[in-house]
Design an enzyme around this catalytic site. Structure first.
Site, PDB file in Angstrom:
ATOM      1  N   ASP B 139      46.705  98.848  56.670  1.00 47.82           N
ATOM      2  CA  ASP B 139      46.372  97.688  57.486  1.00 47.82           C
ATOM      3  C   ASP B 139      46.055  98.164  58.901  1.00 47.82           C
ATOM      4  OD1 ASP B 139      46.381  95.475  59.100  1.00 47.82           O
ATOM      5  OD2 ASP B 139      48.106  94.529  58.138  1.00 47.82           O
ATOM      6  N   ASP B 157      35.021  97.342  62.475  1.00 46.05           N
ATOM      7  CA  ASP B 157      33.898  96.965  61.613  1.00 46.05           C
ATOM      8  C   ASP B 157      34.484  96.153  60.462  1.00 46.05           C
ATOM      9  OD1 ASP B 157      31.682  96.766  60.042  1.00 46.05           O
ATOM     10  OD2 ASP B 157      31.632  98.875  59.458  1.00 46.05           O
ATOM     11  N   THR B 159      35.165  92.381  58.184  1.00 45.41           N
ATOM     12  CA  THR B 159      34.495  91.190  57.676  1.00 45.41           C
ATOM     13  C   THR B 159      34.619  90.093  58.736  1.00 45.41           C
ATOM     14  OG1 THR B 159      36.580  90.683  56.563  1.00 45.41           O
ATOM     15  CG2 THR B 159      34.865  91.731  55.243  1.00 45.41           C
TER      16      THR B 159
END
Lengths: 278, 278
Positions: B139, B157, B159
């Site tokens: 994470d 980078d 979603t």
């Protein structure tokens, strides 16, 4: 109705835009094309010609500000303006913001587009009653052949340069445009997107260069047009075009003197587009 | 199969992209998201996460060049680079073009995205075997909390910043990023589009300003992303960001020193976006 969609049918776009539709307001067919008006959440009303979205209430200002104000502010005193196409009235509205304009002739072959726009897009088709406006439902390609040294700015606001609008991007047409412009006149036309239609951009730029001494390309990002990075080909007989020649003394949402300059691509990238390297 | 379409299911875009599909190459589900790979004429293979296109073979270079080279060239000597997300490998490929980079750590929570990219996008996921690369399936939000003065550039980078990527755009996260950066470090993250997601752009910019002394916004036009006029929020502890600080001595398709400068909006328009006037 949030599961109802209008799916664009644009044979020249490799992707289709799919608009949620809350209402179908109009469906008709003129002598030249199919005309539809839909309502889409977020976009408001959308004008669709032959299955391709032309403008929507929310974002139409981008296209219309950039097709109009870049050539009109590049020109020091645009008194006589010709718009070929533009039956939705958006470019006309922007052109008439210039107090210099004494006469704006709009030549759209399709009267029904104007009627539909007046009925469904009152904020766009707002300027048709202005006393400076002359509207003619004629073939712009033929119309321009009758004039010499007549216009300061000629704006070609046509549908995609395929089908019946193709002739408006030929070298022959640009020669008529050149002749119809005064000695310091400026032409502009929409020439599709950098990413999906680079061949069209190059073809038009090449043809313009055979006719005009100053040719350039500028861009605006148009949410409703597949390809997005939209190009406008501009050609000038005398005035440079990359800078406004007058104070930007009108009300606009996106266009400004800064955005005028920024709309032109860096020379190095422009050359890559022209050469086909990009 | 030219009548088969993939219709995006992006709850935050008011329009849906509709890709013609010639092949469905992969459909799976990881611990975090649905993963699909389709083939679309003109675009080549397209990576789809949770129903939203992330990148396509034809145009992925635009996003990846701009998210990588703007911060890396703004930095005079980017030796240690952290990429959070970016499991497709596109940003990593671009980062490693800089010979200054000694170590690139890629932290993508979803191992399966990396595996799928390696299998189906060999030109994008090309750099994972580079000896300078460390890949961690963790994470990123937690990872960054363990470091202080560690990285020259941190690239997020991710979603769309909704769902599980939302935490990567909070002020709390930016404080960890600030701490993990060296004294002259630079952060960049993708922050959606000007036209469809202005609220997200403003929220992220506001949070960054609470943490970093230099905050700016730059853009690239991305054909595959609804909204098109894509924004990247960049924040710097020391170096100015609007100019490359070194020679652009690498091979790129669109990025250049000129395009670096051009990617930043005129100040007047940037302020209108920040204030909500646009």
């Amino acid at each position: 109705m949030m599961d109802v969609f209008f799916i664009e049918r644009d044979p020249y776009a490799p992707i289709r835009h799919c608009y949620p539709v809350s209402k179908i307001l109009y469906e008709g067919k003129s002598e030249y094309q199919e005309i539809m008006v839909i309502e889409s959440p977020h976009f408001g009303k959308v004008l669709v010609l032959d299955g391709v979205a032309q403008c929507d209430e929310r974002f139409e200002f981008i296209y219309h500000e950039f097709i109009s104000h870049v050539p009109l502010f590049a020109h020091p005193n645009p008194e006589d303006v010709l718009i070929i196409g533009g039956g939705d009235g958006g470019a006309l509205r922007e052109v008439l913001k210039h107090k210099e304009v004494k006469r704006a002739v709009l030549v759209d072959i399709d009267k029904q587009v104007i009627e539909v726009s007046k009925k469904f897009f009152p904020t766009m088709a707002v300027a048709f009653e202005d006393p400076r406006v002359i509207v003619l439902n004629e073939d712009g390609y033929k119309y321009v052949q009758d004039y010499e040294q007549e216009f300061d700015v000629i704006i070609v606001d046509s549908t995609d340069p395929v089908g019946f609008a193709h002739v408006l991007t030929t070298e022959e047409f640009f020669k008529y445009v050149y002749r119809a412009l005064k000695d310091d006149g400026i032409y502009v036309g929409q020439t599709e997107s950098i990413h999906y239609h680079a061949d069209i951009v190059r073809r038009v730029q090449k043809s313009l260069r055979k006719v005009f001494p100053i040719v350039d390309l500028y861009t605006a990002v148009i949410p409703g047009y597949a390809g997005y990075w939209w190009t406008f080909s501009i050609a000038s007989k005398k005035h440079p075009v990359r800078e406004p020649s007058r104070d930007v003394n009108i009300q606009t949402k996106l266009y400004s003197a800064d955005m005028h300059r920024h709309a032109f691509l860096p020379e190095s990238f422009y050359q890559k587009i022209l050469s086909g390297e990009y």
